[in-house]
Design an enzyme around this catalytic site. Sequence first.
Site, PDB file in Angstrom:
ATOM      1  N   TYR A 181       0.100  12.067  14.954  1.00  0.00           N
ATOM      2  CA  TYR A 181       0.935  11.165  14.169  1.00  0.00           C
ATOM      3  C   TYR A 181       1.688  10.205  15.080  1.00  0.00           C
ATOM      4  O   TYR A 181       1.740   8.995  14.820  1.00  0.00           O
ATOM      5  CB  TYR A 181       1.904  11.983  13.324  1.00  0.00           C
ATOM      6  CG  TYR A 181       2.778  11.166  12.403  1.00  0.00           C
ATOM      7  CD1 TYR A 181       2.261  10.595  11.245  1.00  0.00           C
ATOM      8  CD2 TYR A 181       4.127  10.974  12.677  1.00  0.00           C
ATOM      9  CE1 TYR A 181       3.059   9.858  10.382  1.00  0.00           C
ATOM     10  CE2 TYR A 181       4.937  10.240  11.831  1.00  0.00           C
ATOM     11  CZ  TYR A 181       4.397   9.683  10.686  1.00  0.00           C
ATOM     12  OH  TYR A 181       5.198   8.937   9.848  1.00  0.00           O
ATOM     13  N   SER A 184       7.157   4.691  12.631  1.00  0.00           N
ATOM     14  CA  SER A 184       8.017   5.867  12.803  1.00  0.00           C
ATOM     15  C   SER A 184       8.635   5.819  14.194  1.00  0.00           C
ATOM     16  O   SER A 184       8.026   5.277  15.125  1.00  0.00           O
ATOM     17  CB  SER A 184       7.195   7.155  12.646  1.00  0.00           C
ATOM     18  OG  SER A 184       7.942   8.283  13.073  1.00  0.00           O
ATOM     19  N   THR A 235       0.856  -1.188   0.000  1.00  0.00           N
ATOM     20  CA  THR A 235       0.000   0.000   0.000  1.00  0.00           C
ATOM     21  C   THR A 235       0.895   1.242   0.000  1.00  0.00           C
ATOM     22  O   THR A 235       1.997   1.230   0.551  1.00  0.00           O
ATOM     23  CB  THR A 235      -0.925   0.040   1.225  1.00  0.00           C
ATOM     24  OG1 THR A 235      -0.135   0.145   2.423  1.00  0.00           O
ATOM     25  CG2 THR A 235      -1.803  -1.192   1.303  1.00  0.00           C
TER      26      THR A 235
END
Length: 241
Positions: A150, A137, A10
């Site tokens: 985030y 992350s 993706t």
Amino acid sequence: MSIKKTTLITGASGDIGKEIALQLASEGHQLWLHYHQNHAAIEKLKQQLTAEQVLGIIQADLSTPVGLDTFVQECPENISHYIHTSGQSYVGLFQDMSDAQMDQMLQLHVKAPWKIAQQLIPSMIQAKHGRIVLISSIWGEIGASCEVAYSSVKGAQNSFVKALAKELGPSQIYVNGVCPGLINTKMNHHLTEKDKQTLQEEIPLQRTGLPQDVAGAVGFLCQESTRYIQGEQIRVDGGWH
């Protein structure tokens, strides 16, 4: 006996997704490529691959319920490797976020990998083989000011990896994550050159990472030689944190 590698990526039109596609294709994977808006980028990537390496392309907006449902319905069967690179950041004060922005972040980073994995897991269990890799992350581990949402959704991805790895381990399905630091992608183009220089001085390797650095970690996790690594997040941050 060689294992067939049928791989769904993706966000393949993004900087990191593109390099992952090139890396895995060079290692014998046949690819299903997903993108949202950047048709030109996905076409350029397709031209860099052979016809045998690209099984199909799916367009969908994974940040909306309708787009995600459409994508899940179009998901091919018998995927052996699922690499989730789709993502977007929100830079700004947390109190300024709207409900719509919150919903979009949760949908794209949390519900999308949940529902896609749900769709793919049964055939992986039947085959007694599969690999799932999420691009997270370092902010999901340590948090970042002005990137609170985030950081939150990336933290959720990390927990998902750890928990799902325990659940699917008995079926010989490997679930791991890659946590990039400062990478030279469009997502970081809001940084000024002075900002980048300041950050690079904090990084022991003294440079910004490249999308190829992240792709290398994904390629590593997809090798049969790493079949005792499970539920891990590999940091690709130059020793920053």
